[in-house]
Design a protein around this motif. Sequence first.
Motif, PDB file in Angstrom:
ATOM      1  N   ALA A  92       0.856  -1.192   0.000  1.00  0.00           N
ATOM      2  CA  ALA A  92       0.000   0.000   0.000  1.00  0.00           C
ATOM      3  C   ALA A  92       0.886   1.235   0.000  1.00  0.00           C
ATOM      4  N   ALA A  93       0.375   2.308  -0.619  1.00  0.00           N
ATOM      5  CA  ALA A  93       1.113   3.567  -0.788  1.00  0.00           C
ATOM      6  C   ALA A  93       2.265   3.424  -1.762  1.00  0.00           C
ATOM      7  N   ASN A  94       2.278   2.329  -2.550  1.00  0.00           N
ATOM      8  CA  ASN A  94       3.392   2.160  -3.483  1.00  0.00           C
ATOM      9  C   ASN A  94       3.349   3.167  -4.637  1.00  0.00           C
ATOM     10  N   PHE A  95       2.182   3.744  -4.936  1.00  0.00           N
ATOM     11  CA  PHE A  95       2.143   4.776  -5.967  1.00  0.00           C
ATOM     12  C   PHE A  95       2.843   6.053  -5.476  1.00  0.00           C
ATOM     13  N   LEU A  96       2.711   6.346  -4.184  1.00  0.00           N
ATOM     14  CA  LEU A  96       3.423   7.492  -3.623  1.00  0.00           C
ATOM     15  C   LEU A  96       4.928   7.227  -3.613  1.00  0.00           C
ATOM     16  N   LEU A  97       5.310   6.010  -3.263  1.00  0.00           N
ATOM     17  CA  LEU A  97       6.719   5.658  -3.288  1.00  0.00           C
ATOM     18  C   LEU A  97       7.262   5.712  -4.714  1.00  0.00           C
ATOM     19  N   ASP A  98       6.436   5.338  -5.655  1.00  0.00           N
ATOM     20  CA  ASP A  98       6.867   5.362  -7.055  1.00  0.00           C
ATOM     21  C   ASP A  98       7.168   6.788  -7.504  1.00  0.00           C
ATOM     22  N   SER A  99       6.349   7.747  -7.074  1.00  0.00           N
ATOM     23  CA  SER A  99       6.590   9.147  -7.416  1.00  0.00           C
ATOM     24  C   SER A  99       7.925   9.627  -6.859  1.00  0.00           C
ATOM     25  N   GLU A 100       8.185   9.292  -5.595  1.00  0.00           N
ATOM     26  CA  GLU A 100       9.454   9.686  -4.986  1.00  0.00           C
ATOM     27  C   GLU A 100      10.628   9.001  -5.672  1.00  0.00           C
TER      28      GLU A 100
END
Length: 380
Positions: free
Chosen positions: A338-346
């Motif tokens: 979960a929250a991997n899309f946010l991690l992907d942006s970073e």
Amino acid sequence: MNRNWKALVLVIVGLLVANAAFLYWWTQRTHGTAATETASAPKERKILFYRHPMQPSITSKVPSKDEMGMDYIPVYEGDEDNANSSTVEGRASFPLSPDNQQIIGVTTATVSRQPMSRDIRATGRVAYDPELFAAIEEYRQALLAKQQLKNSSYEGFVEQSSALVKSSETRLKLLGLTDEQIRQLARGGSQAINLILPQGKVWIYAEVFEYEVTGLKPGQKIEAEAPSIPGEVFRGTISSISPVLNAPTRTIRVRAEVPDPKGLLRPDTYLNVRILTSLGEQLAVPDTAVLFSNNQAYVFVKDAGERFHPRAVQLGAKVKDYYEVKDGLEEGEVVVTAANFLLDSESRLQAVIQQKGEAPPESEKKPPEAAHEHPHGDQP
């Protein structure tokens, strides 16, 4: 009187000597213990500097907090070279503090092996295949002719009969029969009449999409239900899988033999077919852990140092909420779910920073106070 003074002087001198001896002993004991403890104590790692938890290019020589009040991450001697271990183009590894992980809702799962199975649903029908029936009968007649002419004195008859058998076998293969089924036909082990007039056992044709055929093989169990015959379930086994793809529908024909002792199934009866398949015990990850970009699947792997690494993976079958992992991960590794899309942006931001060398030199880096007033970059 003189004796008393002499005695007093001797007592005082004795006390001074005893006190000096005690101090010497205590000093030696203390220094020896301290030296022993110093030799046995592990060497503490030196903190080189502190790094912004979300923007590694911002550092500080003293402990500080970021714009959200999170502590900067200490970087120890030997860890200053944070090599990018990403295997995904355009992504980079980066650290993230536990507090920030909690804020953005990061959850993880451990890669493990687990039994996997799937049900394949397909449309089907009771076989009514006059063309295949005719091809089977032609093949049997060719075999009979070859048997009768094997002792013929005219070699031309023998060659022609053999060529006719080969031609019939090729036609059967093009119609979807396997080598084993053709051998059974040669031994008389299959009733071709069931293709047009079922008698106790019927052939079922199931049209399976090409992406679902992997893992299917003869002998697997199937179940079929006919909407026109409610309450009845017909069970059988797969007998062959056609090598020919039906281009317009992108399906492959799977043939199965199903007992029908009551004679309920008529030729061309429509069926809903369910094929039961077992993939065995496979390495698997939750489907929420997998991201896709440019036809490439990848996940974020979390290490013990709170760093996140983009990792390309090769996937197998998708079963319910899990993907089979063919390559790229090992059992026991931790992946983000979960929250991997946010991690992907970073991760993409850090890749750009590394490629363009945007990190300022040490002399130009702003102090923590300036970082509070002018934050750099976007946080995920």
